[in-house]
Design a protein around this motif. Structure first.
Motif, short mmCIF file in Angstrom:
data_model
loop_
_atom_site.label_atom_id
_atom_site.label_comp_id
_atom_site.label_asym_id
_atom_site.label_seq_id
_atom_site.Cartn_x
_atom_site.Cartn_y
_atom_site.Cartn_z
N ILE A 31 37.86 -5.61 21.84
CA ILE A 31 36.70 -5.40 22.70
C ILE A 31 37.07 -5.73 24.14
CG2 ILE A 31 34.39 -6.25 23.32
CD1 ILE A 31 33.90 -6.74 20.34
N LEU A 32 36.76 -4.83 25.06
CA LEU A 32 36.82 -5.13 26.49
C LEU A 32 35.39 -5.45 26.91
CD1 LEU A 32 37.95 -5.29 29.34
CD2 LEU A 32 37.78 -2.80 29.49
N PHE A 33 35.16 -6.66 27.41
CA PHE A 33 33.81 -7.10 27.78
C PHE A 33 33.71 -7.30 29.28
CE2 PHE A 33 30.49 -10.20 28.57
CZ PHE A 33 29.44 -9.71 27.80
N LEU A 34 32.66 -6.71 29.88
CA LEU A 34 32.42 -6.84 31.31
C LEU A 34 31.06 -7.49 31.55
CD1 LEU A 34 33.72 -3.38 32.60
CD2 LEU A 34 34.95 -5.54 32.45
N THR A 35 31.05 -8.55 32.35
CA THR A 35 29.85 -9.34 32.59
C THR A 35 28.96 -8.73 33.68
OG1 THR A 35 30.75 -10.69 34.39
CG2 THR A 35 31.25 -11.39 32.14
N GLY A 36 27.83 -9.40 33.90
CA GLY A 36 26.91 -9.00 34.95
C GLY A 36 27.24 -9.66 36.28
N ARG A 37 26.41 -9.36 37.30
CA ARG A 37 26.61 -9.94 38.62
C ARG A 37 26.37 -11.45 38.56
NH1 ARG A 37 25.14 -11.92 43.37
NH2 ARG A 37 23.17 -12.68 42.50
N SER A 85 33.40 0.74 43.91
CA SER A 85 34.51 1.31 43.14
C SER A 85 35.64 0.30 42.94
CB SER A 85 35.05 2.57 43.81
OG SER A 85 35.68 2.26 45.05
N PHE A 86 35.69 -0.74 43.79
CA PHE A 86 36.72 -1.77 43.61
C PHE A 86 36.54 -2.50 42.28
CE2 PHE A 86 37.57 -2.54 48.45
CZ PHE A 86 37.97 -1.23 48.57
N TYR A 87 35.28 -2.72 41.86
CA TYR A 87 35.03 -3.31 40.55
C TYR A 87 35.63 -2.43 39.45
CZ TYR A 87 31.17 -6.24 42.49
OH TYR A 87 30.40 -7.14 43.17
N VAL A 88 35.42 -1.14 39.59
CA VAL A 88 35.89 -0.19 38.58
C VAL A 88 37.42 -0.13 38.58
CG1 VAL A 88 35.62 2.13 37.64
CG2 VAL A 88 33.78 1.12 39.00
N ASP A 89 38.01 -0.13 39.76
CA ASP A 89 39.47 -0.11 39.87
C ASP A 89 40.08 -1.35 39.21
OD1 ASP A 89 39.31 2.27 41.27
OD2 ASP A 89 39.55 1.35 43.23
N ASP A 90 39.49 -2.50 39.47
CA ASP A 90 40.01 -3.74 38.86
C ASP A 90 39.93 -3.66 37.33
OD1 ASP A 90 40.46 -4.83 41.37
OD2 ASP A 90 38.57 -5.94 41.41
N ALA A 91 38.79 -3.18 36.82
CA ALA A 91 38.62 -3.06 35.38
C ALA A 91 39.60 -2.05 34.79
CB ALA A 91 37.18 -2.66 35.05
N GLU A 92 39.82 -0.96 35.49
CA GLU A 92 40.77 0.06 35.01
C GLU A 92 42.19 -0.49 34.98
OE1 GLU A 92 41.92 4.75 35.77
OE2 GLU A 92 40.95 3.61 37.38
N ASP A 93 42.58 -1.23 36.01
CA ASP A 93 43.91 -1.83 36.02
C ASP A 93 44.07 -2.81 34.85
OD1 ASP A 93 44.60 -0.42 38.27
OD2 ASP A 93 44.31 -2.08 39.67
N SER A 114 24.47 -5.81 32.08
CA SER A 114 23.89 -5.71 33.41
C SER A 114 24.81 -4.98 34.40
CB SER A 114 23.53 -7.11 33.92
OG SER A 114 22.64 -7.04 35.01
N MET A 115 25.26 -5.63 35.48
CA MET A 115 26.13 -4.95 36.43
C MET A 115 27.38 -4.42 35.75
SD MET A 115 28.05 -6.32 39.88
CE MET A 115 29.58 -6.79 39.05
N GLY A 116 27.86 -5.15 34.74
CA GLY A 116 29.01 -4.68 33.98
C GLY A 116 28.74 -3.34 33.34
N GLY A 117 27.45 -3.03 33.08
CA GLY A 117 27.08 -1.75 32.50
C GLY A 117 27.26 -0.59 33.46
N ALA A 118 27.11 -0.85 34.75
CA ALA A 118 27.40 0.18 35.75
C ALA A 118 28.90 0.36 35.90
CB ALA A 118 26.76 -0.19 37.09
N VAL A 119 29.61 -0.76 35.97
CA VAL A 119 31.07 -0.71 36.08
C VAL A 119 31.68 -0.01 34.87
CG1 VAL A 119 33.19 -2.09 36.26
CG2 VAL A 119 31.12 -2.81 37.48
N SER A 120 31.24 -0.39 33.68
CA SER A 120 31.85 0.16 32.46
C SER A 120 31.52 1.64 32.27
CB SER A 120 31.43 -0.65 31.23
OG SER A 120 30.04 -0.61 31.05
N LEU A 121 30.34 2.09 32.70
CA LEU A 121 30.03 3.51 32.59
C LEU A 121 30.93 4.33 33.50
CD1 LEU A 121 28.57 5.99 31.72
CD2 LEU A 121 26.56 5.26 33.01
#
Length: 296
Positions: A31-37, A85-93, A114-121
């Motif tokens: 599982i890759l888990f991304l938190t909220g703000r 997009s920096f959040y998304v780039d970090d998660a992708e890396d 929460s915010m992780g739901g925007a990043v993960s989408l």
């Protein structure tokens, strides 16, 4: 404090991104888990432990500007991001350089809050073949405001244009995380809420206050992209929605969910925003829904 926290260097600025792996002894999925703000992944140890016990290894990171990750401003308690997009780039890396290398052919599931739901989408739209299934709990696909969205947009854009992007947004402050339990409406678990207050009080480097105008502006831009991003996601999706959420917009969640090719929604009746930090009855219901969806 968990001594197993590791770091990687973001490609955006001199920012170190904190992460960790919570390994299951008998592993059948990752599982890759991304938190909220304003959160930190250590907040979710009870959820990770439950996943580990059921043979899922969990990878998690702290988004730039929060948790154990590096900050971009001298005021370390100010919620800020230069570009969403920096959040998304970090998660992708993190996904490509750490999670995928570890997982090999093991199925990977994306779970976020929460915010992780925007990043993960946005991440899932970039990497459509990577995840077996995706789970969103109380995703930030739209925010609830104290005034009209048009007025909020006008104020936020104006503030950023006038050079106030790094100032706290209206009504926000450095000590938002120390609000009395009765004024938060994040969770109905007094015990859990006070445990998190104790953690940030004892570990002040993890503390994060309210968002800046820049963060709000960038989040608004990102949320406009989500319906199109959802259309690119073809794998099964589970949306776990909190009925009594006062942070994110459930109507907007329903709209974005309608754009997925294969999405199931579960409503947690009477649940508050932080479903994975809620009272046992709501936490257990949320975990049960997640496990029934991803288990195999």
């Amino acid at each position: 404090m968990d001594e197993n926290i590791a770091f990687f260097q973001s490609k955006h600025g001199n920012v170190k991104i904190a992460y960790s792996c919570f390994k299951s002894e008998y592993e059948k999925g990752v599982i890759l888990f991304l938190t909220g703000r304003a959160e930190y992944f250590l907040k979710y140890l009870p959820f990770f432990e439950r996943m580990n016990a059921l043979a899922f290894t969990v990878f998690a990171l702290d988004h730039r500007g929060q948790g154990a990750s590096g900050r971009m401003l001298a005021d370390t308690e100010k919620g800020y991001v230069e570009d969403f997009s920096f959040y998304v780039d970090d998660a992708e890396d993190f996904l490509k350089n750490t999670v995928l290398e570890y997982a090999g052919k093991t199925p990977i599931f994306l779970v976020s809050h929460s915010m992780g739901g925007a990043v993960s989408l946005l991440l899932a739209a970039r990497c459509p073949e990577t995840f077996s299934k995706i789970v969103f709990t109380s995703p930030m696909w739209g925010l609830l405001y104290d005034m009209s969205e048009f007025l909020v947009t006008t104020i936020v854009k104006g503030a950023c244009r006038l050079g106030f992007g790094k100032f706290y947004a209206l009504g926000k402050s450095a000590k938002d995380y120390l609000k009395p339990f009765e004024k938060t409406h994040l969770t109905q678990s007094f015990e859990n809420y006070m445990r998190q207050q104790k953690f940030v009080t004892e570990n002040p480097s993890f503390a994060l206050g309210g968002p800046s105008f820049q963060w709000v502006s960038e989040s608004m831009k990102a949320m406009e992209q989500l319906p199109i991003a959802a259309e690119k996601v073809k794998v099964p999706v589970l949306l776990v929605q909190a009925e009594c959420d006062t942070v994110v917009d459930n109507i907007r969640q329903d709209f974005v969910a309608s754009k997925f090719a294969n999405c199931r929604k579960t409503l947690i009746a009477k649940g508050f925003h932080e479903l994975l930090n809620e009272k046992p009855e709501f936490f257990e219901k949320t975990v049960k829904e997640i496990l029934e969806f991803i288990d195999f």
